[in-house]
Each structure stands twice: as C-alpha cells, then as structure tokens.
Design an enzyme around this catalytic site. Structure first.
Site, short mmCIF file in Angstrom:
data_model
loop_
_atom_site.label_atom_id
_atom_site.label_comp_id
_atom_site.label_asym_id
_atom_site.label_seq_id
_atom_site.Cartn_x
_atom_site.Cartn_y
_atom_site.Cartn_z
N ARG A 29 28.86 42.21 46.79
CA ARG A 29 28.76 41.07 45.87
C ARG A 29 29.94 40.13 46.05
O ARG A 29 29.84 39.05 46.61
CB ARG A 29 28.66 41.57 44.42
CG ARG A 29 28.15 40.50 43.44
CD ARG A 29 29.21 39.58 42.91
NE ARG A 29 30.33 40.26 42.26
CZ ARG A 29 31.44 39.65 41.87
NH1 ARG A 29 31.60 38.34 42.06
NH2 ARG A 29 32.42 40.33 41.31
N ASP A 30 31.12 40.53 45.60
CA ASP A 30 32.28 39.65 45.66
C ASP A 30 32.70 39.37 47.10
O ASP A 30 33.22 38.30 47.41
CB ASP A 30 33.44 40.29 44.90
CG ASP A 30 34.45 39.27 44.37
OD1 ASP A 30 34.24 38.07 44.60
OD2 ASP A 30 35.43 39.67 43.75
N HIS A 49 40.81 44.52 38.83
CA HIS A 49 40.13 43.83 39.92
C HIS A 49 41.14 42.90 40.57
O HIS A 49 41.47 41.85 40.02
CB HIS A 49 38.93 43.04 39.37
CG HIS A 49 38.18 42.25 40.40
ND1 HIS A 49 36.95 42.64 40.89
CD2 HIS A 49 38.49 41.09 41.03
CE1 HIS A 49 36.53 41.73 41.76
NE2 HIS A 49 37.45 40.79 41.87
N HIS A 106 43.02 40.75 43.93
CA HIS A 106 42.84 40.03 45.18
C HIS A 106 44.16 40.06 45.95
O HIS A 106 45.23 40.26 45.36
CB HIS A 106 42.40 38.59 44.92
CG HIS A 106 40.97 38.47 44.50
ND1 HIS A 106 40.00 37.88 45.27
CD2 HIS A 106 40.32 38.92 43.39
CE1 HIS A 106 38.83 37.95 44.65
NE2 HIS A 106 39.00 38.57 43.50
N CYS A 115 36.49 34.05 44.86
CA CYS A 115 35.61 33.29 43.96
C CYS A 115 35.35 31.91 44.53
O CYS A 115 36.30 31.16 44.79
CB CYS A 115 36.27 33.18 42.57
SG CYS A 115 35.33 32.18 41.41
N ASN A 156 39.35 40.09 48.35
CA ASN A 156 39.70 41.20 47.47
C ASN A 156 40.68 42.14 48.18
O ASN A 156 40.76 42.18 49.40
CB ASN A 156 38.45 42.01 47.12
CG ASN A 156 37.49 41.23 46.25
OD1 ASN A 156 37.56 41.28 45.03
ND2 ASN A 156 36.57 40.51 46.88
#
Length: 319
Positions: free
Chosen positions: A13-14, A209, A211, A242, A251
């Site tokens: 996903r990310d 979460h 990065h 994002c 990430n």
C-alpha cells in the site's frame, strides 16, 4: 523470555501508492505472497481509495481475491472515509486502517476534508465496523511530528486528537506517523512518553509508522521501542511516501528494522533471508524508489556468520 515486536508490512500500500507507472496486478499479488512467506504477521495489502486520486490502488479487489486464502497473516486495508470502509467490509475484510491528519492543511491535501469532517467519517465507520464480528480498527494519525505545509507539530495537538478519538471505541490501535520523515529520536521519545501511559490505561495500542527521509527511520523506531511501543510499520525495499506530502520519501525498510531488532535480541518472527528475497523483488518493481540499507549488503554479512560462505569469512585476529 526474549522480548518481541510485531512488524506491519505496508509495501503493498504505502510502498506502491506513489509509484507513477502502474505495477501489474500479478506483481502485487506476488509481492503479498512473498511477504507472507517470510513470516510477517500483518500486511497492509492496499487501499480502498478513489482510483483517480491513487491510480495504483485501482486493483485492490483483484489483489484481495487472489490472496484472501492465505491464512498465515492478518490482512488490512487503508481507507480515507466511511465509504472506503464499507467497500472493504463488503469484500470480507475485517481490519480497517483509517487515516486522518493532525495537521488541518495536510488533511485537506490528503483526503480533501477538514479534520472535523474526518472525525465525522470515523464515527460513521466505527458504527458500521461494530456490526462486524472480529472487526479491527487502526487509526493512522498522519503528520504527528511535522507537516509539509505547517511545519513542526506540537505534541499537545497529537495528544488532544488521541483523547478525542479514544472514547469512540474500546479497541483502537493508533498508528503514530512520521509522515515526512523529519522526526528525530528526541521528538519520538517525548511524544510516546506522553502517549504510552494514556493509551495503555484505555486498553488501546500504539504503533509507530516511520519514514527514512533523513536517515533516521531505524533510530526513531528504536526510541519508540524504548518508550514502550511494540508494533512497527515498515516497507520491504524501503519503498513509499505520501503523494500529498511534498518531499516525503520511502518508509523505513522492513529488513533494516528486522536486522536491528534481531541483533538486539528482540524477536520479530520473520525469516530475514526470505524477507530479503521479498524486499529484492519489491525493489525491482520500481528501482528508483527503493531505499533501505540491508539489501545493499552482501547476503552472508547481513545474515551473520552462520550463513556466510568460507570466502566471506575474514580472520581479523591478526589485527
């Protein structure tokens, strides 16, 4: 007993969402299967979002249909609103990741709503999720440390938003997101020092979460661990970022976090060798977006002496 952490894999996903060239559905399915085979407990397989906003997620139904028979991991999907959650629940998914931002500016950029409007969507989502047996809610709070539009985010804004969400449902897991990767270990430690006792007292959970935009992804995760966090998001191959946060890069790489934790005596339950294979596959799907460090290290050195060939073992006893 060895302490243990849980890794939530977000590459499907990310990791994939900012990639401009559409990744074939078959490759996404293969990604999920390879990640699952490494022993990861939780995988965010995609998102139910507008395909106009995030074209890369247009095939989430096909990815889910091809991987739903995998019973070795917990699948989840990200949603920006109650409609997305309804679509996910209709497909039989039970773990929902709802995203809203601490920053008003980023929330409008990311999901085209005010924070207050997103809170209304969250209430509607919870009402629907509570009808589902085994329904699980993660609330990802974006821009907990820094916003590309507003700058540094005060700790009190994060704690106030958590306090507003907490009474809405007994079971909630909060994903505390360093969306731009600008957080430093001192900020991470301070925020989690404020959140851990409050969230823990409510019987809820916290995840970090991170990065790796400025190379602090692993360091920040370790400071979160020291503050009491035991759930961490990461992306194999270091992909991600994002699309609505200018300057945000990948990430923290899953393989880097596993290497750090396991070498500290903290169990992850993941087979690093298999994960490195999966990370290499993920990185090959969009090489310019890949990051992390461990995939660039010779495999024998990454895995330790037990995995080295005789030619890789160097005798340093002579100085």
């Amino acid at each position: 007993m060895m302490d243990r952490v849980t890794l939530c894999e977000v590459a499907p996903r990310d990791g994939f969402q900012p990639v401009r060239t559409f990744i074939p559905t078959e490759s996404k399915i293969e990604t999920v299967k390879r990640l699952a085979a490494s022993g990861l407990d939780r995988i965010e397989i995609g998102a139910f979002v507008s395909p106009k906003a995030i074209p890369q997620m247009a095939d989430i139904r096909e990815v889910w249909a091809a991987t739903r028979d995998q019973d070795t991991f917990r699948p989840s999907v990200l949603v920006p609103n109650a409609k997305g959650a309804e679509l996910a629940l209709e497909q039989g998914l039970k773990e929902i990741v709802f995203v809203l931002s601490v920053s008003e500016s980023h929330n409008r950029s990311n999901v085209a709503r005010s924070v207050a409007e997103s809170m209304g969507e969250l209430r509607a989502l919870i009402e629907r999720l509570d009808e589902v047996q085994g329904g699980f809610l993660r609330v990802n709070l974006a821009t907990c440390f820094d916003c590309p539009f507003e700058g540094t985010i005060a700790r009190e804004r994060v704690t106030a938003l958590v306090a507003a969400i907490s009474p809405l449902r007994a079971q909630i897991e909060y994903g505390i997101c360093d969306t731009t990767g600008r957080a430093n270990p001192a900020q991470v430690a301070a925020l989690f020092a404020a959140l851990v006792p409050v969230v823990g007292a409510a019987g809820q959970d916290l995840a970090f979460h991170g990065h790796d935009t400025f190379g602090l992804g692993v360091a920040n995760a370790l400071y979160a661990y020291q503050a009491g966090v035991r759930i961490f998001d990461a992306a194999a191959g270091g992909l991600g970022g994002c699309p609505f946060a200018p300057g945000a890069s990948g990430n923290t790489a899953t393989e880097d976090l596993i290497f750090a934790f396991e070498n500290m005596g903290i169990a992850t339950g993941v087979n690093l060798n298999a994960l490195l294979d999966a990370a290499g596959y993920v990185a090959s799907l969009d090489p310019p977006s890949s990051g992390g460090h461990l995939t660039r290290v010779p495999r024998g050195r990454a895995l330790g002496p037990a995995h080295k060939s005789p030619t890789e073992i160097v005798d340093c006893s002579a100085g």
